[in-house]
Design an enzyme around this catalytic site. Structure first.
Site, PDB file in Angstrom:
ATOM      1  N   ASP A 120      -5.536 -11.560  13.417  1.00 26.21           N
ATOM      2  CA  ASP A 120      -6.671 -10.893  14.428  1.00 26.21           C
ATOM      3  C   ASP A 120      -8.418 -11.386  13.954  1.00 26.21           C
ATOM      4  O   ASP A 120      -7.716 -11.739  13.170  1.00 26.21           O
ATOM      5  CB  ASP A 120      -6.856  -9.281  14.794  1.00 26.21           C
TER       6      ASP A 120
HETATM    7  C1  NOJ Z   1      -9.807  -9.267  18.498  1.00 28.36           C
HETATM    8  C2  NOJ Z   1      -9.016  -7.955  19.099  1.00 28.36           C
HETATM    9  O1  NOJ Z   1      -8.206  -7.269  18.613  1.00 28.36           O
HETATM   10  C3  NOJ Z   1      -7.465  -9.297  19.460  1.00 28.36           C
HETATM   11  O2  NOJ Z   1      -6.587  -7.951  20.604  1.00 28.36           O
HETATM   12  C4  NOJ Z   1      -8.104 -10.373  20.761  1.00 28.36           C
HETATM   13  O3  NOJ Z   1      -7.150 -11.138  21.072  1.00 28.36           O
HETATM   14  C5  NOJ Z   1      -8.936 -10.841  19.718  1.00 28.36           C
HETATM   15  N1  NOJ Z   1      -9.932  -9.895  19.308  1.00 28.36           N
HETATM   16  C6  NOJ Z   1      -9.043 -12.236  20.589  1.00 28.36           C
HETATM   17  O4  NOJ Z   1     -10.057 -11.254  21.471  1.00 28.36           O
END
Ligand code: NOJ
Length: 886
Positions: A311
């Site tokens: 993430d």
């Molecule tokens: C953080 C989020 O938790 C995730 O779901 C997302 O894909 C990424 N940011 C990218 O935006």
């Protein structure tokens, strides 16, 4: 109580990035001989919720992809591709170029020499985030409410096609974590249901739908990411909390396998190309460097053949994460956006050169990434990236954050196709009819005066996309907030759609769309023959707060002041119909029992066609057939789980002591009567259940897997000298951008990383490339193939006893028979379309996994030596047919 142990790790000098090696998690003597309150058992460790069994023991080396079965062709192509690559080119595949430094929310480096453009990774799970001329699909929770695998697939395919059209290679979804441990969880709506079987099925179908369009998926967030509070130190600090590390979700091995890992097994079996590791820690080891969950559970036991991507800023180290199983870091930056450094990038080049990361491990990372790419045949058609996440202006900067590369940056390519019809259909097919006194519904449009009430029935007067990432609750709730949002191409409000229906039918229509206008609402509801009140409850991702809700909801009540307004309308109109738009459960007990509320519908978070979808149900153009994908409790405390809202330490500790007992499993266990149970939903038709048939199949006994992998392969020329990796001469660098090249032939200075030379640790066995044993519960994507053997076939007869054609979702539950097992667990369902006065057959295949329990000592599934019961009916509490799996 919990000690962070580093025994068993070897000191190793010269790692490129040596941070956070101590966070190897809770381990020590596994399964100590303890008992714990409430349970008397000879083998207490087999009990979900056991505190004694919250471990993340070190597991090395990181399994290299085998590329067998369905993955054979993709691995053949990936190996051939990777064999041609230089060290830097391999590193480029693994590392994002930096936040807002290219067009997509995540973008890898490219391989210009082979004409291979950067991979574009883009949110989100309801449609393409941060662009225009795209659709907004219903949320995952609505898909779960349809209980229709075909809907999950069709929505996935539609979303995949749209991503494809914008030049996106990987859609960052679908979501099976959070699962929904607590109803207040901010991102539950992005996923499906707190039931692992319902989620697993919808997750798998969504993955296959998206990938059928030639787009990779990132099955996320792995794992036990069940709340927004404290998921990241930066979010927490911005809200005034002082924590030093993300929260730790502490859970035992039984709960892990029987609940949270279950849908990921389905996702891996369905061919997920990547898995996104989550922000939280698991048993005090960061999810993106937790060798137990990545190396052992995901790549070992579940036989995952794709790649693990972090993430965004979920990576907390370089070498230790890589050795623990992380294959790609996003968005590439180190511990802050646009930090200018990376845990991977040049540091990874150094780590391979100094031997900390074995060459075979980098090869495995690159092969896994390219195997995902070929598995879905991404390059069969690969439009250029034709949008920018950072602006919808036509012209702008290619490298947005640093203002470099001014160009035409948005093609405004319209990818919507005919998806509006699908979205409308999913919206109505996911609407759950909860109450319908004396056939109040469907309406016919000729009621003399129809009145619609509530802020949730109208528009956001500033525009549907006016709040960044939908971080507000103004107007109707078509979508919740966070990175799981997308821009609406249009938003049909309930006010518009119902008005159109009523006027077409010759009725009279008025609406009152401000919950503060109590007097006006009282006056209008006194005159109305049918009053339709819209109320909502919102939530989202933890980097945004709305009305003091830091992602997670603070309560389970309505938002926008709907309670007072609804009380007024219901007091004045004897035919008040309540429509709920919400991200999950809301407290409805009072409204269920209110004599003037004649009907209640839960419509979830339905996307751009929300108004049309609800009008279709209200006016009988669609006969509702959806079922609740969660329990609606009478009190918040009835769920037995809650968000940790204030830190209980420097590193917040979230104890999953309830084990498997979330949502209906908890209500059943404690004999608590819900307002509306899991699986409940009415229709304009009625159904009768009869004639349960159970057939036992002749299947051979379970055999634990006993094979070995090959030795770790390398591809192409993997012996690298340290001299040939400097930046090319005359190379113009984009500021803050991540490159794989070195600044110096002196490796201690090569990446400009000040941490070089700090004491580093390489866990024991992490560099071992010998053939390794496959876990006994493993052997193929999804786990030991024998777990999916069909042991029983169960059938029942369902009759439509009403006068309208309708759809019914018969459900099959099992009691596994163990002393501490849930009373009932969903194992099968099917959405059936049945004509009046006709019957149809409900059929479920029961697999070995369905009747098995996890033994944390044996590390395998086993079947309880007990009577196992099966129940069939229309909800988790209306189960007229029962039998025994003999
Ligand atoms: C953080 C989020 O938790 C995730 O779901 C997302 O894909 C990424 N940011 C990218 O935006």
């Amino acid at each position: 109580m919990r000690s962070i142990v580093t025994a068993g790790l070897l000191a190793f000098a010269g790692s490129a990035v040596a941070q956070d090696f101590s966070h190897e998690g809770n381990f020590g003597a596994p399964f100590p001989n303890t008992t714990y309150p409430g349970f008397e058992s000879s083998n207490p460790y087999a009990v979900a919720g056991s505190l004694a069994n919250q471990t993340s023991p070190p597991k090395y080396p990181s399994p290299w992809g085998a590329g067998t079965g369905e993955w054979t062709a993709a691995y053949t192509r990936a190996r051939a591709f990777v064999s041609q690559l230089t060290l830097e080119e391999k590193v480029n595949l693994t590392t994002g170029t930096g936040w807002e430094l290219d067009r997509c929310v995540g973008q890898t480096g490219s391989i210009p020499r082979l004409g291979f453009r950067a991979m574009c990774l883009q949110d989100s799970p309801v449609g393409i985030r941060d662009t225009d001329f795209n659709s907004v699909f219903p949320a995952g929770v609505n898909v779960a409410a349809t209980w229709d695998r075909g809907v999950a697939y069709a929505r996935g395919r539609g979303m995949g096609q749209e991503h494809k059209g914008k030049g996106i290679d990987m859609q960052l979804g679908p979501v099976a974590g959070p699962l929904g441990r607590t109803p207040e969880g901010g991102r539950n709506w992005e996923g499906f249901s707190p039931d692992p079987v319902l989620t697993g099925q919808m997750f798998a179908q969504s993955i296959q739908g998206i990938q059928s369009a030639g787009v990779m998926t990132s099955a996320k967030h792995y794992i036990a990411y069940e709340q927004e509070h404290f998921r990241q130190t930066s979010d927490a600090e911005s809200f005034g909390f002082n924590i030093s590390e993300p929260d730790s979700a502490n859970l035992d091995d039984v709960t892990m396998h029987e609940l949270y890992l279950w849908p990921f097994a389905d996702g891996v079996k369905a061919g997920a190309t990547s898995v996104m590791c989550s922000y939280n820690q698991v048993n005090n080891s960061q999810a993106c460097q937790n060798s137990y969950i990545l190396n052992y559970l995901l790549k070992g036991e579940l036989g995952f053949q794709g790649f693990v991507v972090s993430d965004w800023l979920g990576t907390h180290s370089g070498v230790s994460s890589i050795l623990a199983g992380l294959d790609m870091t996003m968005p590439g930056d180190g511990n802050a956006y646009d930090s200018g450094d990376s845990y991977f990038g040049a540091n990874l080049t150094v780590a391979v050169l100094n031997g900390t990361v074995p060459a075979w491990r980098l090869d495995d990372m690159a092969v896994r990434i390219m195997a995902g790419f070929y598995f879905v045949d991404t390059n069969a058609s690969r439009p250029d990236i034709n949008f920018s996440s950072w602006t919808t202006d036509t012209y702008g900067y290619e490298h947005y954050h640093v203002g470099e590369g001014y160009t035409e940056i948005n093609g405004h390519v319209n990818v919507i196709a005919d998806h509006g019809a699908l979205i409308r259909d999913i919206g109505s097919r996911s609407t759950v009819l909860l109450k319908n006194v004396n056939n109040t519904l469907p309406l016919n449009g000729r009621e003399p005066l129809t009145a619609v009430f509530g802020s949730d029935a109208g528009p956001n007067i500033d525009g549907p996309n006016s709040c960044s990432d939908r971080g507000c609750d103004n107007g109707t709730l078509g979508m919740a907030w966070g990175s799981g949002s997308a821009n609406f191409p249009y938003l049909i409000t309930p006010d518009t759609a119902i008005q159109n229906t009523v006027l077409n039918a010759g009725g009279v229509y008025e609406s009152s769309l401000d919950n503060g206008a109590i007097t006006a609402m009282a006056a209008l509801s006194r005159r109305a023959n049918a009053s339709i009140f819209f109320a909502n409850a919102d939530s989202g991702e933890g980097y945004i707060q709305v009305d003091g809700n830091l992602g997670d909801r603070n309560n389970l009540t309505f938002w926008q002041g709907a309670d007072a307004a609804l009380s007024t309308v219901a007091a004045n109109c004897k035919n008040t119909i309540l429509v709920v738009h919400s991200v999950g459960p809301v407290l409805l007990e009072g409204w269920k029992n209110h004599p003037n509320i004649t009907a209640i519908l839960w419509a979830g978070v339905p996307g751009q066609e929300t108004g049309n979808s609800i009008a279709d149900v209200l006016y009988g153009r669609v006969n509702p057939g959806a079922k609740l994908p969660f329990t609606i409790g009478a009190n918040r405390t009835d769920y037995g789980t809650d968000i940790l809202y204030t830190p209980n330490g420097d590193v917040p500790q979230i104890q999953f002591t309830e084990g498997n007992f979330i949502d209906y499993r908890a209500f059943d266990q404690h004999n608590t009567t819900p307002t509306y149970e899991f699986g409940f939903g009415l229709s304009y038709a009625t159904f009768k259940y009869s004639n349960l048939r159970i057939t036992k199949l002749n299947v051979s006994d379970y055999v634990p897997y006993s094979g070995y992998s090959t030795a770790a392969p390398t591809y192409g020329n993997s012996s690298y000298s340290s001299s040939a990796h400097l930046f090319p001469s005359n190379f113009t660098r984009v500021p803050l951008y991540q490159y794989p090249w070195l600044n110096s032939t002196d490796l201690t200075k090569a990446s400009n990383d000040p941490h070089y030379g700090a004491d580093g640790l390489v866990p024991e066995g992490a560099q071992n490339s010998s053939a390794r044993p496959i876990p006994r519960a493993g052997g193929a994507p999804g786990g030991n193939p024998m777990l999916y053997d069909i042991l029983y076939q169960v059938e029942a007869t369902i009759t439509n006893t009403g006068s309208l054609a309708g759809e019914e979702v018969p459900q099959l539950y099992i009691n596994r028979g163990g002393q501490y097992d849930p009373v009932r667990e969903l194992r099968g369902f099917e959405r059936l379309s049945i004509q009046p006065n006709t019957t149809t057959t409900f059929h479920v295949d029961i697999t070995r996994r369905d009747v098995s329990s996890w033994d944390p000592v044996m590390q395998d599934w086993f079947r309880q030596n007990a009577t196992q019961r099966v129940f069939v009916g229309s909800s988790s509490r209306d189960l007229p047919l029962q039998g025994v799996l003999a």
